[in-house]
Structure formats: C-alpha cells, structure tokens
Design a protein around this motif. Structure first.
Motif, PDB file in Angstrom:
ATOM      1  N   ARG A   1      27.673  32.436  42.344  1.00 36.79           N
ATOM      2  CA  ARG A   1      27.718  33.901  42.357  1.00 36.79           C
ATOM      3  C   ARG A   1      28.703  34.399  43.406  1.00 36.79           C
ATOM      4  N   LEU A   2      28.653  33.761  44.555  1.00 37.50           N
ATOM      5  CA  LEU A   2      29.543  34.159  45.641  1.00 37.50           C
ATOM      6  C   LEU A   2      30.994  34.011  45.214  1.00 37.50           C
ATOM      7  N   LYS A   3      31.299  32.876  44.626  1.00 32.80           N
ATOM      8  CA  LYS A   3      32.661  32.619  44.184  1.00 32.80           C
ATOM      9  C   LYS A   3      33.069  33.627  43.109  1.00 32.80           C
ATOM     10  N   ARG A   4      32.141  33.916  42.235  1.00 30.52           N
ATOM     11  CA  ARG A   4      32.449  34.840  41.150  1.00 30.52           C
ATOM     12  C   ARG A   4      32.731  36.232  41.686  1.00 30.52           C
ATOM     13  N   THR A   5      31.898  36.690  42.606  1.00 28.95           N
ATOM     14  CA  THR A   5      32.110  38.023  43.166  1.00 28.95           C
ATOM     15  C   THR A   5      33.418  38.080  43.939  1.00 28.95           C
ATOM     16  N   ALA A   6      33.690  37.030  44.714  1.00 24.71           N
ATOM     17  CA  ALA A   6      34.932  37.009  45.482  1.00 24.71           C
ATOM     18  C   ALA A   6      36.139  37.008  44.558  1.00 24.71           C
ATOM     19  N   ALA A   7      36.042  36.287  43.445  1.00 23.65           N
ATOM     20  CA  ALA A   7      37.151  36.251  42.496  1.00 23.65           C
ATOM     21  C   ALA A   7      37.358  37.619  41.870  1.00 23.65           C
ATOM     22  N   ALA A   8      36.269  38.285  41.532  1.00 21.90           N
ATOM     23  CA  ALA A   8      36.382  39.618  40.940  1.00 21.90           C
ATOM     24  C   ALA A   8      36.998  40.594  41.931  1.00 21.90           C
ATOM     25  N   LEU A   9      36.584  40.493  43.173  1.00 21.69           N
ATOM     26  CA  LEU A   9      37.131  41.384  44.195  1.00 21.69           C
ATOM     27  C   LEU A   9      38.611  41.119  44.400  1.00 21.69           C
ATOM     28  N   ARG A  10      38.960  39.855  44.453  1.00 21.76           N
ATOM     29  CA  ARG A  10      40.364  39.500  44.622  1.00 21.76           C
ATOM     30  C   ARG A  10      41.217  40.060  43.487  1.00 21.76           C
ATOM     31  N   GLY A  11      40.737  39.911  42.273  1.00 22.99           N
ATOM     32  CA  GLY A  11      41.482  40.436  41.132  1.00 22.99           C
ATOM     33  C   GLY A  11      41.614  41.943  41.176  1.00 22.99           C
ATOM     34  N   ALA A  12      40.541  42.619  41.508  1.00 30.30           N
ATOM     35  CA  ALA A  12      40.582  44.078  41.555  1.00 30.30           C
ATOM     36  C   ALA A  12      41.528  44.554  42.654  1.00 30.30           C
ATOM     37  N   MET A  13      41.497  43.867  43.791  1.00 31.44           N
ATOM     38  CA  MET A  13      42.393  44.258  44.875  1.00 31.44           C
ATOM     39  C   MET A  13      43.839  43.984  44.509  1.00 31.44           C
ATOM     40  N   ASP A  14      44.071  42.868  43.843  1.00 32.00           N
ATOM     41  CA  ASP A  14      45.432  42.557  43.392  1.00 32.00           C
ATOM     42  C   ASP A  14      45.972  43.668  42.510  1.00 32.00           C
ATOM     43  N   ARG A  15      45.170  44.080  41.543  1.00 30.05           N
ATOM     44  CA  ARG A  15      45.610  45.138  40.634  1.00 30.05           C
ATOM     45  C   ARG A  15      45.847  46.436  41.378  1.00 30.05           C
ATOM     46  N   ALA A  16      44.941  46.740  42.322  1.00 34.18           N
ATOM     47  CA  ALA A  16      45.065  48.004  43.039  1.00 34.18           C
ATOM     48  C   ALA A  16      46.284  48.006  43.956  1.00 34.18           C
ATOM     49  N   LEU A  17      46.594  46.862  44.545  1.00 39.11           N
ATOM     50  CA  LEU A  17      47.687  46.804  45.514  1.00 39.11           C
ATOM     51  C   LEU A  17      49.049  46.652  44.851  1.00 39.11           C
ATOM     52  N   ARG A  18      49.064  46.185  43.617  1.00 34.02           N
ATOM     53  CA  ARG A  18      50.340  45.963  42.937  1.00 34.02           C
ATOM     54  C   ARG A  18      51.124  47.262  42.829  1.00 34.02           C
ATOM     55  N   GLU A  19      50.382  48.364  42.626  1.00 36.39           N
ATOM     56  CA  GLU A  19      51.045  49.665  42.498  1.00 36.39           C
ATOM     57  C   GLU A  19      51.696  50.081  43.816  1.00 36.39           C
ATOM     58  N   HIS A  20      51.270  49.477  44.902  1.00 37.60           N
ATOM     59  CA  HIS A  20      51.820  49.830  46.208  1.00 37.60           C
ATOM     60  C   HIS A  20      52.784  48.757  46.717  1.00 37.60           C
ATOM     61  N   GLY A  21      53.088  47.793  45.877  1.00 37.74           N
ATOM     62  CA  GLY A  21      54.047  46.778  46.279  1.00 37.74           C
ATOM     63  C   GLY A  21      53.539  45.869  47.388  1.00 37.74           C
ATOM     64  N   LEU A  22      52.247  45.604  47.379  1.00 32.43           N
ATOM     65  CA  LEU A  22      51.681  44.738  48.415  1.00 32.43           C
ATOM     66  C   LEU A  22      50.812  43.668  47.768  1.00 32.43           C
ATOM     67  N   THR A  23      50.742  42.514  48.417  1.00 29.70           N
ATOM     68  CA  THR A  23      49.801  41.489  47.997  1.00 29.70           C
ATOM     69  C   THR A  23      48.573  41.566  48.905  1.00 29.70           C
ATOM     70  N   VAL A  24      47.541  40.882  48.508  1.00 32.25           N
ATOM     71  CA  VAL A  24      46.315  40.911  49.294  1.00 32.25           C
ATOM     72  C   VAL A  24      46.538  40.379  50.711  1.00 32.25           C
ATOM     73  N   PRO A  25      47.194  39.235  50.888  1.00 32.44           N
ATOM     74  CA  PRO A  25      47.425  38.768  52.268  1.00 32.44           C
ATOM     75  C   PRO A  25      48.263  39.758  53.073  1.00 32.44           C
ATOM     76  N   GLN A  26      49.248  40.365  52.443  1.00 27.33           N
ATOM     77  CA  GLN A  26      50.067  41.341  53.148  1.00 27.33           C
ATOM     78  C   GLN A  26      49.239  42.533  53.598  1.00 27.33           C
ATOM     79  N   TYR A  27      48.424  43.041  52.689  1.00 28.38           N
ATOM     80  CA  TYR A  27      47.576  44.167  53.054  1.00 28.38           C
ATOM     81  C   TYR A  27      46.610  43.785  54.170  1.00 28.38           C
ATOM     82  N   SER A  28      46.059  42.593  54.085  1.00 27.62           N
ATOM     83  CA  SER A  28      45.114  42.159  55.114  1.00 27.62           C
ATOM     84  C   SER A  28      45.771  42.158  56.485  1.00 27.62           C
TER      85      SER A  28
END
Lengths: 153, 153
Positions: free
Chosen positions: A23-50
DNA sequence: CGACGCATGTCAAAATGCTGACATGACCGA
DNA sequence: TCGGTCATGTCAGCATTTTGACATGCGTCG
C-alpha cells in the motif's frame, strides 16, 4: 538457515496487496505520478522541485544536505543542482569560504518559479488527503514517522 | 465540489518536512532501503521479489500485468522478467496460445527462492509496523487507500 | 467482411540514479 | 603539532528506468 522465525503473521494477510509495504509503495507511486504531471506544466521535475522547496525554506544548504533531504545520493543531487544552476534558478559559489561545502541559494527567478509551482503541488497534496478525516491526519503522520524510525531511519 | 475548507491550510505546515508527501516519500525510501538490504542476501532485487510474490499469488500473469502490479512500465518489467527467466526462477512460453500475452509461471527453484526471501521481507515489514498500534493499522491502510484513490489511481 | 480501437510485447535511445573511487578540507584526540 | 577520521564535491562506469516507437493479435462496430 534463517528459518528461526516460523513466519507468524500477526494479521492474516493472505494477499500481498494487503501488506502495508504494498500500500505504501502504491500510494507513493500515485503521488509521484500526480506530482510529475502537475510539475510538468511548470517545467520542473520532482527532484528539482524538492531541491527548490528545501532551499527556499533553508537557504545555504549544501549539495550533501540536499541529497539527504531528497533521499538520493550526493551524485544525483549534484546533477539536479547543476541543472537548476544552468536554468538560472539557483546560484552556488565557485569556491567554499569555510569548509568544502558550497552553499546554494535561490535566485529571484528560482523563487518565482517555485512559487508558481507550489500552488500546483499543494493542490495535489490537498487532493490526496481528501477522504482522510482531518482529525486522523496527525495520527497518520505519527505512524509514518514511527515506521520510518523503526526501519533504522 | 464545494470548497468547504476556505481556510488556506487546515494545518499550519510552514515546514515542508511536515507535509504528508514528504513523510510518505521518506517512509517509502526507508522501506525500499531496508528491503534492498534484506533481499541482497537472497540474491534478489526489490522488483524481482515483487514479481515473484505476485506470480506466486496469481500464476499466469502477463508482463503487462506485472508491470501494473509493480508500478513500473512494461519495458522495465520485461527486463526484470528476462532476468528471472535467465536465473531459472520463472518460465514463459515462447509463443502465446490465445492473445499476445505470455503467461509467466514460477519454477520450483523460483518458488523455493521466494519462500526463502519471504521470511526476510516479512521480518522487515514486521519491524516497520513496530510502534504502530495494532488497532490503528486498519485505519492506516484505509487512509493509504483513500489517498491513492483520491490521486486518480 | 473490413476497418478501427485497444492491449500486448519488444526494440532503440535517452534520462536518471547508483556504486566505486579519489582528492580536498575541517575537526579531534594524542 | 601531527596523524587519524570524517564529510564534502567530483569524476568515471554501470545498472535501472523511462520515453518513444513499431508490429502483432484480439475484439467490436460499421
């Protein structure tokens, strides 16, 4: 062998998908995907935003500090920092004045980009905690912390 | 879609490390590291173990099924399956009899390896839920599910 | 029947992350 | 003062994963 533990499942869990880890892995994967999609519009990756978020909160963090904060190696963090520097979002002195650590700082452009992306990320997080009763959120955070610490941090 | 939470943040969270996403990522990273260490003694990686576990539970799963179950792309799952096949832990028919999906099955060696590694993995999971009251575990699982579903799954 | 959508497996290339290794600088105890 | 230890930044090589693309097989709808 390591058969000293007769595998006593405290809870049935005849299905792998019932496990906490799954479950933990699944939730983390879903969050990662959602953040990726949200950040793509701003030209950033998840590590960059972090890194940007961490630097906004605590300016002057070194590469190694950011690596620990984003749960990656120093080498990976260095690549991210290099990209952020090339994009003009952060600055790092060429030489260290005290130790060997090079303190990184956000540029005005970096701050602006971060503030723009932050709204999208916060919206994702807000959407994520939909369905989780607000009064149970502290317990959830505490449980996550307890699990992290139990694993040796 | 009524905004019943007009208050900006339901909880202060002036610190990024207080966010749910950060904690989630941190816990997942700790779990991944602990599982890596535990599985190394058994000559398996986390994706490999995940595939083995899934195949033991539901034999005949295709490559795409396993990709979805392990939260990676089909290509990555294919690499893992190839490695497992070379190691003699799984078998896959060369040609599909019905569609195009190639159902994978555990070999006796794969089953044996899985059973050996399972103890180590279960020990990690048991150690992880130390500190989490047993009566709050169902709520924790439910919250994780709720968050996953809220993110669009 | 035939065309289209859809899912699957697979290939190639790029991006990303990690392991191993090295040199440099700060800190500490003898 | 000096030697050991630790942390940092960086380089090179490798492994893993993803993106993009393509061909194949099934089902459905015209």
């Amino acid at each position: 062998m390591t058969e000293r533990t007769p595998v006593p499942p405290p809870h049935p869990a005849q299905d792998v998908t019932e496990h906490v880890g799954y479950r933990l892995k699944r939730t983390a994967a879903a969050l990662r995907g959602a953040m990726d999609r949200a950040l793509r519009e701003h030209g950033l990756t998840v590590p960059q935003y972090s890194c940007l978020e961490l630097l906004d909160e605590r300016p002057g963090l070194s590469n190694a500090d950011l690596a620990r904060g984003t749960f990656v190696t120093r080498q990976s963090a260095n690549v991210v920092l290099r990209g952020l520097g090339d994009a003009g979002l952060i600055t790092r002195p060429a030489t260290a004045d005290h130790g060997r650590a090079l303190p990184a700082h956000l540029t005005p452009a970096g701050r602006e980009r971060l503030h723009a992306a932050r709204g999208a990320v916060y919206a994702v997080e807000a959407r994520m905690i939909t369905g989780v009763p607000a009064d149970r959120l502290p317990a959830l955070l505490a449980d996550l912390d307890a699990m992290t610490e139990a694993l040796g941090d």
